[in-house]
Design an enzyme around this catalytic site. Structure first.
Site, PDB file in Angstrom:
ATOM      1  N   LYS A  46      -2.577 -10.351  -5.353  1.00  0.00           N
ATOM      2  CA  LYS A  46      -2.554  -9.175  -6.221  1.00  0.00           C
ATOM      3  C   LYS A  46      -1.262  -9.123  -7.034  1.00  0.00           C
ATOM      4  O   LYS A  46      -1.280  -8.795  -8.221  1.00  0.00           O
ATOM      5  CB  LYS A  46      -2.731  -7.905  -5.372  1.00  0.00           C
ATOM      6  CG  LYS A  46      -4.137  -7.794  -4.781  1.00  0.00           C
ATOM      7  CD  LYS A  46      -4.266  -6.686  -3.738  1.00  0.00           C
ATOM      8  CE  LYS A  46      -5.632  -6.784  -3.044  1.00  0.00           C
ATOM      9  NZ  LYS A  46      -5.825  -5.747  -2.005  1.00  0.00           N
ATOM     10  N   GLN A  97      -2.758  -1.757   1.914  1.00  0.00           N
ATOM     11  CA  GLN A  97      -3.620  -2.898   2.263  1.00  0.00           C
ATOM     12  C   GLN A  97      -4.324  -2.660   3.598  1.00  0.00           C
ATOM     13  O   GLN A  97      -3.683  -2.335   4.595  1.00  0.00           O
ATOM     14  CB  GLN A  97      -2.779  -4.183   2.311  1.00  0.00           C
ATOM     15  CG  GLN A  97      -3.566  -5.433   2.632  1.00  0.00           C
ATOM     16  CD  GLN A  97      -4.587  -5.775   1.544  1.00  0.00           C
ATOM     17  OE1 GLN A  97      -4.321  -5.668   0.362  1.00  0.00           O
ATOM     18  NE2 GLN A  97      -5.775  -6.172   1.953  1.00  0.00           N
ATOM     19  N   ASP A 146      -7.494   1.901  -5.508  1.00  0.00           N
ATOM     20  CA  ASP A 146      -8.531   1.257  -4.694  1.00  0.00           C
ATOM     21  C   ASP A 146      -9.827   2.082  -4.704  1.00  0.00           C
ATOM     22  O   ASP A 146     -10.876   1.598  -4.266  1.00  0.00           O
ATOM     23  CB  ASP A 146      -8.062   1.096  -3.233  1.00  0.00           C
ATOM     24  CG  ASP A 146      -7.635  -0.329  -2.901  1.00  0.00           C
ATOM     25  OD1 ASP A 146      -8.024  -1.262  -3.648  1.00  0.00           O
ATOM     26  OD2 ASP A 146      -6.920  -0.507  -1.899  1.00  0.00           O
TER      27      ASP A 146
END
Ligand code: BQF
Length: 296
Positions: free
Chosen positions: A55, A99, A122
């Site tokens: 990422k 994460q 997200d």
């Protein structure tokens, strides 16, 4: 059918990332700074570390600023929430992710709910999920967003088609089912959401015009379970032992690739299919956050 039926997520994500980079340069000129994504990682899970590195690399390629906050495995839920609350109010940060998976002693729902929906790139916060479900502007979860984008750019007709989704997670199966049935350019499908309690799964799958596999079992979908001309989206990323490789493992999807490919009109590979599109969608959401396109 065969050979020319690959959906190349890696190539497509490269093209879209270039579009994102152009937008990012514009923002930099207008605001004096690039869009910024922060990734928070707790513990040392090797897969998570590699996802976060990917990422960050994608941010570099798209001319974004990025930062990784690494916290020890021993971090408490309270301490992680403190980090989240600071990021919520840090005006230099357009969007951030925590994460997953998190260590067992941390309840990830509590963490997700602490994230300001405006920075939830997200798309995991219930506010974004609820807005998505109602067809309101929202950050879409990155993997479903990536799948929709692939179907759109490859010109896959979804309207009136039978779409069978395998797996009902909050992150993939449930939201992609909602998106595929929405009244939208990619949407208007008749969706069947299947899971571990589904009876006659094979019969359900054999009816499908579009299969979206997200159950996390290597090579689960076999050639006898699909009809000729099916479009197959393989979300699975499973590590299976492979002693011929330096790493000792290889990545395979939820679909028994070669035999199913021979029956499919279009299919995504693993690696290089949905995965790169997920990362690309995360950047797209960060761009939307920087522009204030979803929330003011
Ligand atoms: C590829 C993920 C399960 C659990 C947590 C490119 C990624 C993966 C594969 C990637 C994933 C999966 C991510 C490929 C992010 C997708 O070339 O095939 C990119 O980085 N992903 C994650 O952050 O957390 C996960 C899967």
């Amino acid at each position: 059918m065969s050979q020319d039926n690959l959906i190349d997520g890696k190539a497509l994500s490269g093209i879209i990332r270039e579009e994102i980079r152009v937008e990012a340069e514009k923002i930099k000129e207008e605001r004096g700074r690039s869009p910024k994504l922060v990734a928070v990682i707790v513990g040392e899970n090797p897969a998570s570390q590699s996802y976060v590195r990917g990422k960050v690399r994608a941010c570099d390629a798209a001319a974004f600023n990025s930062e990784t906050i690494k916290l020890p495995d021993s971090t408490s839920e309270e301490a992680l929430i403190e980090v989240v609350l600071k990021l919520n109010t840090d005006e230099s940060v357009d969007g951030f992710i925590v994460q997953l998976p998190l260590p067992d002693h941390i309840n990830s729902d509590n963490i997700i709910m602490a994230i300001d929906p405006k920075k939830d790139v997200d798309g995991f916060h219930p506010v974004n999920f609820g807005k998505m479900a109602q067809g309101l502007p929202a950050f879409l979860p990155a993997t479903p967003f990536g799948i929709i984008t692939m179907l759109e750019r490859y010109g896959v007709e979804t309207s009136g088609k039978q779409c069978v989704v395998l797996g009902r997670s909050n992150i993939v199966g449930t939201p992609i089912s909602i998106l595929m049935s929405r009244k939208a350019k990619v949407g208007n499908a008749t969706v069947t959401l299947t899971h571990s309690r589904t009876k006659n799964l094979k019969e359900e799958l054999r009816r499908a015009d579009i299969i979206i596999a997200a159950i996390g079992i290597p090579n689960f979908v076999t050639e006898d379970m699909v009809k000729d001309g099916v479009v197959v989206i393989d979300v699975g990323i499973n590590r299976v032992e492979d002693s011929s490789r330096k790493s000792g493992y290889k990545l395979v999807g939820d679909v028994d690739f070669e035999p199913v490919r021979n029956k499919a009109s279009l299919i995504t590979p693993v690696p290089g299919g949905v995965g790169p599109m997920t990362v690309c969608s995360l950047l797209w959401n960060t761009l939307l956050a920087a522009k204030g396109s979803i929330y003011k």
